[in-house]
Design an enzyme around this catalytic site. Structure first.
Site, PDB file in Angstrom:
ATOM      1  N   HIS A  15       0.876  -1.175   0.000  1.00  0.00           N
ATOM      2  CA  HIS A  15       0.000   0.000   0.000  1.00  0.00           C
ATOM      3  C   HIS A  15       0.909   1.220   0.000  1.00  0.00           C
ATOM      4  O   HIS A  15       1.684   1.412   0.953  1.00  0.00           O
ATOM      5  CB  HIS A  15      -0.883   0.008   1.245  1.00  0.00           C
ATOM      6  CG  HIS A  15      -1.703  -1.244   1.397  1.00  0.00           C
ATOM      7  ND1 HIS A  15      -2.993  -1.351   0.947  1.00  0.00           N
ATOM      8  CD2 HIS A  15      -1.392  -2.455   1.925  1.00  0.00           C
ATOM      9  CE1 HIS A  15      -3.458  -2.564   1.196  1.00  0.00           C
ATOM     10  NE2 HIS A  15      -2.498  -3.262   1.793  1.00  0.00           N
ATOM     11  N   GLU A 196      -6.916 -12.428   6.193  1.00  0.00           N
ATOM     12  CA  GLU A 196      -5.925 -11.768   7.050  1.00  0.00           C
ATOM     13  C   GLU A 196      -6.442 -11.875   8.486  1.00  0.00           C
ATOM     14  O   GLU A 196      -5.849 -12.564   9.312  1.00  0.00           O
ATOM     15  CB  GLU A 196      -5.740 -10.304   6.636  1.00  0.00           C
ATOM     16  CG  GLU A 196      -4.718  -9.539   7.497  1.00  0.00           C
ATOM     17  CD  GLU A 196      -4.661  -8.042   7.183  1.00  0.00           C
ATOM     18  OE1 GLU A 196      -5.629  -7.522   6.589  1.00  0.00           O
ATOM     19  OE2 GLU A 196      -3.641  -7.396   7.544  1.00  0.00           O
TER      20      GLU A 196
HETATM   21  N1  ADE Z   1      -4.735  -1.213   4.274  1.00  0.00           N
HETATM   22  C1  ADE Z   1      -3.422  -1.030   4.409  1.00  0.00           C
HETATM   23  N2  ADE Z   1      -2.859  -2.128   4.922  1.00  0.00           N
HETATM   24  C2  ADE Z   1      -3.844  -3.039   5.102  1.00  0.00           C
HETATM   25  C3  ADE Z   1      -3.899  -4.367   5.594  1.00  0.00           C
HETATM   26  N3  ADE Z   1      -2.823  -5.015   6.038  1.00  0.00           N
HETATM   27  N4  ADE Z   1      -5.091  -4.980   5.638  1.00  0.00           N
HETATM   28  C4  ADE Z   1      -6.185  -4.345   5.224  1.00  0.00           C
HETATM   29  N5  ADE Z   1      -6.194  -3.106   4.752  1.00  0.00           N
HETATM   30  C5  ADE Z   1      -5.030  -2.448   4.690  1.00  0.00           C
HETATM   31 ZN    ZN Z   2      -2.459  -5.116   2.677  1.00  0.00          ZN
END
Ligand code: ADE
Ligand code: ZN
Length: 334
Positions: A15, A196
């Site tokens: 990101h 995640e």
């Molecule tokens: N935005 C930036 N990093 C992120 C992550 N690890 N998981 C979800 N959204 C994100």
């Molecule tokens: Zn991410």
């Protein structure tokens, strides 16, 4: 054992707003005449202890306040390219969060043009090829995402794909079927964060309902043996981010990270930094940490790097050139 130096690799889960280092936050705040809630570097740095994804997202979005102009986005992007290329990254597919800037009143063109101008010079300046991916905030509505996607398409933004990020639990892939249908119709690549913090069913739904080509993270897939068999059979790329998972407490310690089990199950995993300014390091630091923790040999490092190159959206010639470079690196390790 000392880590292997700088394996040539692709970074597929990054990101760009997560590369904003505290020093640059201070610099941009001063340049834009902004007063920060944490006005000194030490006060800002003290905020970087996270308990989960949401606690990180709160700081991540707050820090974006310093990004106001096209030059801000270009400077942030150039700093990432310089640092990543020094660590061995040869190709990067970079997500940005357009909604997080538009909602603050920053014109979409300033965001896109700033990032894109730095990326356009990347091959010449840093020997790095790149692709830009618009990520949509899953804790916002699908209508909002569709509106921004239409604006990106109307302005002919140089994006190669779309992603899905932000707060996962409670915001399943089922919410974004129309968004992904629209992006597919526009010829874009499709990826999404899944597994995640969210359950394995989100990974299955991202594959089956959104039609994604890669899964960002995907670590919770390991809780579902049938899904693991499927991911292995289909060689679905999983862009794993070990230091991120530790810092956001998805795993308690690096020693408990499932990456070795994922490799043993034959999954197509690669290493990525996610938000390197927040989680302790870029791709090379992730590699070094795993080599130290698990004693990975050069073949394992080369497997991870090869997976990243093959799973990228780079063209065939670029992939072949990078795989040749990787083979040379492997030969040099003895
Ligand atoms: N935005 C930036 N990093 C992120 C992550 N690890 N998981 C979800 N959204 C994100
Ligand atoms: Zn991410």
């Amino acid at each position: 054992m000392m880590g292997f130096r700088h394996v040539p690799a692709a970074e597929l889960h990054l990101h760009i707003e997560g590369t904003l280092e505290p020093e640059l936050i201070m610099e941009l705040a001063a340049r834009n005449g902004l007063t920060l809630p944490f006005p000194t570097l030490a006060q800002l740095r003290a905020q970087y202890e996270f308990t989960d994804l949401q606690s990180f997202l709160n700081l991540y979005y707050a820090n974006m306040a310093v990004l106001r102009t096209e030059a801000d986005f270009a400077d942030m992007t150039r700093a990432y390219l310089a640092r990543a290329s020094a660590g061995g990254v040869r190709h990067a597919e970079i997500m940005f969060d357009p909604q997080a800037h538009v909602v603050r009143g920053v014109p979409l063109a300033a965001v896109v043009n700033g990032i894109a101008s730095a990326l356009a010079a990347s091959e010449q300046e840093f020997g790095m090829t790149t692709g830009l991916i618009a990520a949509f905030l899953r804790d916002e509505t699908e209508e909002d995402a569709l509106e921004i996607l239409e604006q990106l398409l109307a302005m002919d933004a140089p994006i190669i794909g779309i992603g899905l990020d932000s707060a996962e639990v409670g915001n399943p892939p089922t919410k974004f079927v129309r968004l992904y249908d629209r992006a597919r119709a526009a010829g874009l690549h499709l990826i999404a964060h899944a597994g995640e913090e969210g359950p394995p069913s989100y990974v299955t739904d991202a594959l089956d309902l959104l039609g994604v080509e890669r899964i960002d993270h995907g670590i919770r897939s390991m809780e579902d043996p049938a899904l693991v068999r499927r991911l292995a059979a289909e060689q679905v790329p999983l862009t794993v981010c070990p230091l991120s998972n530790v810092r956001l407490r998805a795993v308690d310690t690096l020693a408990e990270h499932p990456l070795p089990q994922m490799l043993a199950a034959g999954l197509n995993v690669c290493l990525n930094s996610d938000d390197p300014a927040y989680f302790g390091g870029h791709v090379d630091v992730n590699f070094a940490a795993l080599e130290t923790e698990f004693g990975f040999d050069a073949d394992t490092v080369a497997t991870l790097a090869g997976n990243s190159i093959r799973s990228s959206f780079a063209d065939g010639d670029r992939k072949a050139a990078l795989l040749t470079e990787l083979q040379e690196w492997r030969t040099q390790q003895g």
